[in-house]
Design a protein around this motif. Structure first.
Motif, mmCIF file in Angstrom:
data_model
loop_
_atom_site.group_PDB
_atom_site.id
_atom_site.type_symbol
_atom_site.label_atom_id
_atom_site.label_comp_id
_atom_site.label_asym_id
_atom_site.label_seq_id
_atom_site.Cartn_x
_atom_site.Cartn_y
_atom_site.Cartn_z
ATOM 1 N N MET A 36 43.009 14.347 20.680
ATOM 2 C CA MET A 36 42.775 13.165 19.585
ATOM 3 C C MET A 36 44.294 12.650 19.448
ATOM 4 S SD MET A 36 38.552 14.456 18.532
ATOM 5 C CE MET A 36 39.286 12.943 17.886
ATOM 6 N N ILE A 37 45.025 13.741 19.181
ATOM 7 C CA ILE A 37 45.805 13.272 18.784
ATOM 8 C C ILE A 37 46.726 12.227 19.027
ATOM 9 C CG2 ILE A 37 48.246 13.587 18.141
ATOM 10 C CD1 ILE A 37 47.114 16.272 16.859
ATOM 11 N N PRO A 38 46.814 12.071 20.082
ATOM 12 C CA PRO A 38 47.543 10.959 20.521
ATOM 13 C C PRO A 38 46.611 9.675 20.468
ATOM 14 C CG PRO A 38 47.663 12.843 22.684
ATOM 15 C CD PRO A 38 47.029 12.541 21.163
ATOM 16 N N CYS A 39 45.366 9.251 20.155
ATOM 17 C CA CYS A 39 45.233 9.216 19.673
ATOM 18 C C CYS A 39 45.203 7.551 18.895
ATOM 19 C CB CYS A 39 43.379 8.959 20.128
ATOM 20 S SG CYS A 39 43.548 9.250 21.873
ATOM 21 N N LEU A 40 45.512 8.653 17.707
ATOM 22 C CA LEU A 40 45.806 8.881 15.997
ATOM 23 C C LEU A 40 46.651 8.084 15.625
ATOM 24 C CD1 LEU A 40 43.793 11.369 14.225
ATOM 25 C CD2 LEU A 40 42.670 9.886 15.110
ATOM 26 N N ASN A 41 47.118 7.068 14.623
ATOM 27 C CA ASN A 41 48.012 5.963 13.739
ATOM 28 C C ASN A 41 48.811 7.485 13.071
ATOM 29 O OD1 ASN A 41 49.429 4.284 13.499
ATOM 30 N ND2 ASN A 41 48.098 2.538 12.752
ATOM 31 N N LYS A 42 49.882 7.080 13.203
ATOM 32 C CA LYS A 42 50.453 8.391 12.306
ATOM 33 C C LYS A 42 50.704 6.874 10.315
ATOM 34 C CE LYS A 42 53.246 10.669 14.982
ATOM 35 N NZ LYS A 42 54.501 10.811 15.770
ATOM 36 N N ALA A 43 50.186 5.451 10.868
ATOM 37 C CA ALA A 43 50.782 4.869 9.779
ATOM 38 C C ALA A 43 49.314 5.344 9.232
ATOM 39 C CB ALA A 43 50.977 3.608 9.934
ATOM 40 N N ILE A 44 48.418 6.009 9.321
ATOM 41 C CA ILE A 44 46.599 5.377 8.211
ATOM 42 C C ILE A 44 46.732 6.933 8.304
ATOM 43 C CG2 ILE A 44 44.243 5.251 8.902
ATOM 44 C CD1 ILE A 44 45.087 2.331 10.588
ATOM 45 N N PRO A 45 46.565 7.863 7.256
ATOM 46 C CA PRO A 45 46.664 9.096 7.174
ATOM 47 C C PRO A 45 45.634 9.347 7.171
ATOM 48 C CG PRO A 45 46.648 7.869 4.756
ATOM 49 C CD PRO A 45 47.561 7.305 5.608
ATOM 50 N N GLU A 46 44.491 8.735 6.993
ATOM 51 C CA GLU A 46 42.616 9.018 6.401
ATOM 52 C C GLU A 46 42.422 9.644 7.869
ATOM 53 O OE1 GLU A 46 39.294 6.751 4.733
ATOM 54 O OE2 GLU A 46 39.535 7.821 3.723
ATOM 55 N N PRO A 47 42.942 9.281 9.030
ATOM 56 C CA PRO A 47 41.984 9.493 9.727
ATOM 57 C C PRO A 47 42.231 11.022 10.719
ATOM 58 C CG PRO A 47 42.417 7.251 10.511
ATOM 59 C CD PRO A 47 43.015 7.782 9.269
ATOM 60 N N TRP A 48 43.476 10.986 10.265
ATOM 61 C CA TRP A 48 44.048 12.607 9.994
ATOM 62 C C TRP A 48 43.378 13.266 9.090
ATOM 63 C CZ3 TRP A 48 48.152 13.574 13.648
ATOM 64 C CH2 TRP A 48 48.621 12.614 14.579
ATOM 65 N N TYR A 49 43.023 13.177 8.119
ATOM 66 C CA TYR A 49 42.286 13.955 6.815
ATOM 67 C C TYR A 49 41.545 14.388 7.545
ATOM 68 C CZ TYR A 49 46.101 12.944 4.084
ATOM 69 O OH TYR A 49 46.994 12.091 3.191
ATOM 70 N N ILE A 50 40.117 13.568 8.461
ATOM 71 C CA ILE A 50 39.144 13.336 8.551
ATOM 72 C C ILE A 50 38.773 14.091 10.058
ATOM 73 C CG2 ILE A 50 36.652 12.169 9.792
ATOM 74 C CD1 ILE A 50 37.970 10.032 8.017
ATOM 75 N N LEU A 51 39.702 14.606 10.834
ATOM 76 C CA LEU A 51 40.078 15.391 12.133
ATOM 77 C C LEU A 51 40.143 16.545 11.763
ATOM 78 C CD1 LEU A 51 39.687 15.442 15.192
ATOM 79 C CD2 LEU A 51 42.683 14.519 14.936
ATOM 80 N N ALA A 52 41.327 16.613 10.459
ATOM 81 C CA ALA A 52 41.584 18.114 10.473
ATOM 82 C C ALA A 52 39.881 18.550 9.730
ATOM 83 C CB ALA A 52 42.682 17.971 9.711
ATOM 84 N N VAL A 53 39.475 18.500 8.839
ATOM 85 C CA VAL A 53 38.242 18.443 8.757
ATOM 86 C C VAL A 53 36.980 18.741 9.413
ATOM 87 C CG1 VAL A 53 36.250 18.441 6.380
ATOM 88 C CG2 VAL A 53 39.276 17.652 5.679
ATOM 89 N N SER A 54 36.911 17.525 10.081
ATOM 90 C CA SER A 54 35.650 17.797 10.887
ATOM 91 C C SER A 54 35.704 18.905 11.889
ATOM 92 C CB SER A 54 35.487 16.607 11.719
ATOM 93 O OG SER A 54 36.341 16.068 11.613
ATOM 94 N N SER A 55 37.248 18.807 12.600
ATOM 95 C CA SER A 55 37.175 19.588 13.381
ATOM 96 C C SER A 55 37.043 21.181 13.109
ATOM 97 C CB SER A 55 38.526 19.719 14.107
ATOM 98 O OG SER A 55 39.219 19.786 13.164
ATOM 99 N N THR A 56 37.613 21.639 11.667
ATOM 100 C CA THR A 56 37.269 23.008 11.014
ATOM 101 C C THR A 56 35.725 23.647 10.800
ATOM 102 O OG1 THR A 56 39.296 22.496 10.617
ATOM 103 C CG2 THR A 56 38.329 24.478 9.402
ATOM 104 N N PHE A 57 35.585 22.612 10.240
ATOM 105 C CA PHE A 57 33.402 23.037 9.760
ATOM 106 C C PHE A 57 32.885 22.140 11.091
ATOM 107 C CE2 PHE A 57 32.959 19.955 5.865
ATOM 108 C CZ PHE A 57 34.249 20.830 5.204
ATOM 109 N N ALA A 58 33.436 22.143 12.052
ATOM 110 C CA ALA A 58 32.234 21.963 13.249
ATOM 111 C C ALA A 58 33.136 23.137 14.554
ATOM 112 C CB ALA A 58 33.012 21.370 14.584
ATOM 113 N N GLY A 59 33.836 24.118 13.519
ATOM 114 C CA GLY A 59 33.703 25.494 13.856
ATOM 115 C C GLY A 59 32.455 26.355 13.705
ATOM 116 N N ASN A 60 31.472 26.582 12.537
ATOM 117 C CA ASN A 60 30.427 26.952 12.690
ATOM 118 C C ASN A 60 29.350 26.903 12.946
ATOM 119 O OD1 ASN A 60 31.722 27.752 10.295
ATOM 120 N ND2 ASN A 60 31.385 26.733 8.616
ATOM 121 N N LEU A 61 29.699 25.448 13.781
ATOM 122 C CA LEU A 61 27.827 25.226 14.582
ATOM 123 C C LEU A 61 27.862 26.006 15.557
ATOM 124 C CD1 LEU A 61 25.517 22.724 14.640
ATOM 125 C CD2 LEU A 61 27.364 22.326 16.276
#
Length: 404
Positions: A331-356
């Motif tokens: 998913m990283i190549p699909c994100l815009n480095k100029a907008i940090p919030e999607p990167w934050y969401i990806l980091a937290v959501s992918s980690t939380f998802a590990g508990n499923l």
């Protein structure tokens, strides 16, 4: 087309975790995919070397060395034993052990925290007359949740922080709130689900001959703690994180008592190899402009990865299908480095998802494996019973937080 076929076959194998009839695991499959990308000309040998993000590998390697220092110094053993003092009050002990795991995982790799603490808890809880399963589930869940709050808590966050050039402190101040509320939710769910069976029959005698936990050494532990403090301080400066981490890790190798070979054996070389292979595979489909075509197609259908709910949903599904590190790399190549919030969401959501589910996180598998060595069996069903509601609540907290 060649790059797409290799990518699909490789990621299908990674999702399955094996190739029928062969004794090859996810790392082996990723290596074969990377070799195929080069062998079939989708990526040149020179490009294969250049596309590997060495600063990310250096950061990961350095943190593993620092964690090894703390483990060999007996820090994890001593920390677990301190928490065990609350064993006569099971719910307080559950809370204390989950807080400890979350804090340690935020500062160091969560996989290593689980590797060090799971066997100690499994053995000690049985001896104390407590049911080990809810406490070990708490260890796995809290280590994943706690690791989401920093850019050094787990491998996927390290990668996201490096590639996205994210600020360490900005990410922490954004991510610690959803992590904190998710940790409270996880504690509440485990306490409710196991409210009637936290206690089992006390076992007075257990074989201690197989215990190889490093004994607490004040000097070696002090060195490790000082290294972590210095490292966090350096992360708040403009010095590159990979250089800071390698410098601190290198200073720990200068020891008169702990052999560097001992520390090197605790480095997860399989994980580092997986990173290298995935960099090459993802670069292969990037050269074929496949991510851009996928984004263009989604955009035409009204879906954008800048939408928090959509990004969280995609991250959760892919993380449980492929595991979170391969999902994040995809998913990283699909994100815009100029907008940090999607990167934050990806980091937290992918980690939380590990508990499923049990297979969603390496930390989960480590806890289950180490517990089984001490006669504690955690089934897929037992994990899902806690993991599903914990993950749903965690992701809801994340989505509400992004709206706020």
């Amino acid at each position: 087309m060649t790059a797409l076929v290799i990518f699909l076959v490789s990621y299908l194998g990674i999702a399955m975790g094996r190739i029928p009839g062969l004794a090859v695991d996810r790392v082996g499959i990723a290596i074969l995919g990377a070799i195929a990308m080069v062998a079939f000309g989708a990526v040149s040998p020179q490009e294969a070397v250049r596309c590997i993000d060495f600063p990310t590998l250096c950061l990961l390697y350095g943190l593993m060395i620092i964690s090894a220092q703390l483990r060999l110094g007996g820090f994890y053993t001593a920390a677990a034993e301190k928490v065990l003092k609350f064993s006569n009050r099971p719910r307080l002990f559950l809370l204390a052990s989950m807080l400890l795991s979350a804090v340690l995982s935020a500062l160091l790799a969560n996989d290593i925290i689980c590797f060090a603490m799971a066997p100690i808890l499994a053995y000690s809880l049985k001896r104390a007359g407590l049911n080990p399963i809810p406490f070990l589930l708490g260890l796995a869940m809290s280590s994943n949740i706690g690791s989401a709050s920093t850019l050094i808590g787990n491998p996927q966050n390290m990668l996201i922080g490096q590639v996205g050039r994210l600020s360490f402190e900005d990410f922490f101040f954004w991510a610690y709130i959803p992590s904190l509320f998710s940790l409270v939710a996880a504690f509440g769910i485990i306490a409710i689900c196991y409210r009637k069976n936290l206690i089992i029959e006390k076992i007075e005698t257990m074989d201690e001959n197989d215990m190889d936990w490093p004994q607490f050494n004040r000097w070696q532990t002090g060195k490790g703690i000082l290294a972590v403090v210095v490292l966090v301080g350096l992360y708040l400066t403009d010095i590159p994180r990979d250089l800071s981490t390698l410098s601190v890790a290198g200073s720990l190798l200068l020891s008169r008592t702990i052999k560097s070979r001992e520390m090197m054996t605790l480095v997860d070389w399989h994980l580092i190899t997986l990173f290298c292979a995935l960099f090459i595979i993802i670069h292969g489909i990037s050269l074929a402009h496949i991510p851009e075509r996928v984004l263009e197609f989604l955009s035409q259908k009204g879906f954008e990865l800048t939408q928090p709910v959509f990004l969280t949903g995609v991250s959760t599904v892919l993380s449980n299908f492929f595991s979170n590190v391969p999902a994040v790399m995809l998913m990283i190549p699909c994100l815009n480095k100029a907008i940090p919030e999607p990167w934050y969401i990806l980091a937290v959501s992918s980690t939380f998802a590990g508990n499923l589910f049990l297979l969603g996180s390496i930390a989960n598998l480590i806890v289950v494996e180490k517990a089984s060595e001490h006669g504690v069996l955690i089934s897929f069903k037992a994990h899902a019973r806690i993991g599903i509601p914990v993950t749903i609540l965690s992701l809801l907290v994340l989505i509400v937080w992004t709206w706020l």
